[in-house]
Enzyme design. Structure first.
Site, PDB file in Angstrom:
ATOM      1  N   PRO A   2       0.826  -1.216   0.000  1.00  0.00           N
ATOM      2  CA  PRO A   2       0.000   0.000   0.000  1.00  0.00           C
ATOM      3  C   PRO A   2       0.857   1.262   0.000  1.00  0.00           C
ATOM      4  O   PRO A   2       1.822   1.359   0.747  1.00  0.00           O
ATOM      5  CB  PRO A   2      -0.826  -0.113   1.282  1.00  0.00           C
ATOM      6  CG  PRO A   2      -0.171  -1.130   2.119  1.00  0.00           C
ATOM      7  CD  PRO A   2       0.669  -1.988   1.239  1.00  0.00           C
ATOM      8  N   GLU A   3       0.520   2.185  -0.874  1.00  0.00           N
ATOM      9  CA  GLU A   3       1.217   3.464  -0.899  1.00  0.00           C
ATOM     10  C   GLU A   3       0.307   4.520  -0.252  1.00  0.00           C
ATOM     11  O   GLU A   3      -0.776   4.197   0.213  1.00  0.00           O
ATOM     12  CB  GLU A   3       1.571   3.837  -2.340  1.00  0.00           C
ATOM     13  CG  GLU A   3       2.557   2.827  -2.953  1.00  0.00           C
ATOM     14  CD  GLU A   3       3.185   3.313  -4.245  1.00  0.00           C
ATOM     15  OE1 GLU A   3       3.152   4.525  -4.519  1.00  0.00           O
ATOM     16  OE2 GLU A   3       3.718   2.483  -4.982  1.00  0.00           O
ATOM     17  N   LYS A  58       2.840   7.060   5.277  1.00  0.00           N
ATOM     18  CA  LYS A  58       2.178   5.763   5.140  1.00  0.00           C
ATOM     19  C   LYS A  58       1.863   5.128   6.499  1.00  0.00           C
ATOM     20  O   LYS A  58       1.642   3.940   6.608  1.00  0.00           O
ATOM     21  CB  LYS A  58       3.048   4.832   4.300  1.00  0.00           C
ATOM     22  CG  LYS A  58       3.162   5.329   2.857  1.00  0.00           C
ATOM     23  CD  LYS A  58       3.502   4.244   1.885  1.00  0.00           C
ATOM     24  CE  LYS A  58       4.956   3.904   1.912  1.00  0.00           C
ATOM     25  NZ  LYS A  58       5.300   2.920   0.867  1.00  0.00           N
ATOM     26  N   ARG A 274      13.771  -1.828  -8.903  1.00  0.00           N
ATOM     27  CA  ARG A 274      12.329  -1.584  -8.913  1.00  0.00           C
ATOM     28  C   ARG A 274      11.869  -1.364 -10.346  1.00  0.00           C
ATOM     29  O   ARG A 274      12.522  -0.647 -11.104  1.00  0.00           O
ATOM     30  CB  ARG A 274      11.995  -0.346  -8.095  1.00  0.00           C
ATOM     31  CG  ARG A 274      12.044  -0.617  -6.601  1.00  0.00           C
ATOM     32  CD  ARG A 274      12.141   0.690  -5.905  1.00  0.00           C
ATOM     33  NE  ARG A 274      11.986   0.511  -4.479  1.00  0.00           N
ATOM     34  CZ  ARG A 274      10.847   0.702  -3.830  1.00  0.00           C
ATOM     35  NH1 ARG A 274       9.776   1.087  -4.466  1.00  0.00           N
ATOM     36  NH2 ARG A 274      10.799   0.535  -2.537  1.00  0.00           N
TER      37      ARG A 274
END
Ligand code: ZN
Length: 284
Positions: A2-3, A58, A274
């Site tokens: 989750p961002e 976050k 990434r």
């Protein structure tokens, strides 16, 4: 993982559900989260009223008033669930229709419902902070949030000074700016028409302006659409988000660039391991 937009969506639904409710009892099934849950966690929070639920970057903050907080980071796969008779909220991970009970690590019982913290990969964690000093200290490690006014041209201009990083890694560095993860960094740079490999030294003021502008637009729009439901993200109600249908570059390898008049094809490369998506034609 989750961002920021996904955490914001969870925070909002959590706030609607548990604000002003008292924790009657906590059951801990597994203390071995990313950081071991502190020994007396369940006793400290017992009979405490959740006065507010907030988000910082976050992190989800359970605010019990008087500078007493429990901070939750969802890690890679942490989710919160409120099972009820009317609705099945314990929805899937990896397309599994059943909430795997063995990953229900923490259960908070309120008067009429319970809140379950489930986390198959256990990269998430809870931390108690019990003074203003501890709270401020904990969050000094992270930079201003991308949606915050302090993330502005003057700030960025200072931060890029004497740095050699590429802009993508720069945006992912939570000490510089918090809340931008891999998906959104890809999207922001595509919209700004800046190559993710570009060194921050070479960024012009116009570039920086675009980055600020598109960071806000992208994150706000993702929040509006309920976050992005890729892999394992679900909000607390079990609903998925729909922002993934709005991706302009992320996960669009070999597809045509969506910019009008651009003949580019989206390529997938790796920057610091990434996945990075880029249109070599319009991102310079
Ligand atoms: Zn293009």
């Amino acid at each position: 993982m989750p961002e920021l937009p996904e955490v914001e969506v969870v925070t909002r639904s959590l706030k609607r559900t548990i604000r002003n409710h008292k924790i009657i009892k906590i059951t801990v099934n597994n203390r071995n989260l990313r950081f071991k849950l502190q020994k007396n966690f369940e006793h400290i929070l017992k009979n405490k009223i959740v006065k507010n639920i907030k988000r910082k970057s976050k992190y989800i903050i359970f605010d019990f008033d008087n500078h007493f907080y429990a901070v939750l980071h969802l890690g890679m796969s942490g989710t919160l669930h409120v099972p009820s008779k009317k609705k099945i909220t314990n929805l899937s991970f990896y397309s599994n229709p059943v909430l795997p009970k063995k990953h229900n690590h923490i259960i908070m019982n309120f008067k009429n419902f319970k809140l379950i913290y489930n986390d198959p990969r256990r990269f998430g964690y809870f931390k108690i902070l019990n003074s203003k000093y501890e709270f401020d200290e904990y969050f000094t490690r992270i930079g201003p949030e991308a949606l915050d006014k302090s993330f502005n041209l003057i700030y960025l201009k200072n931060k890029i000074k004497n740095r050699k990083k590429n802009i993508k890694n720069f945006l992912l560095d939570q000490k510089i700016v918090s809340g931008i993860g891999n998906i959104y960094a890809n999207e922001i740079l595509f919209k700004s028409q800046i190559s993710p490999m570009k060194s921050v030294k070479k960024l012009t003021l116009i570039d920086l302006d675009k980055i600020i502008k598109f960071s806000r637009i992208t994150l706000k729009s993702a929040i509006k659409f309920g976050g992005s439901s890729i892999r394992d993200f679900k909000s607390i109600s079990g609903d998925g988000g729909s922002f993934q249908t709005k991706f302009k570059v992320y996960d669009r390898e070999n597809q045509k660039c969506v910019k009008t008049k651009c003949k580019g094809i989206i390529k997938k490369i790796y920057i610091s391991n990434r996945s990075t998506f880029i249109c070599n034609f319009c991102q310079k």
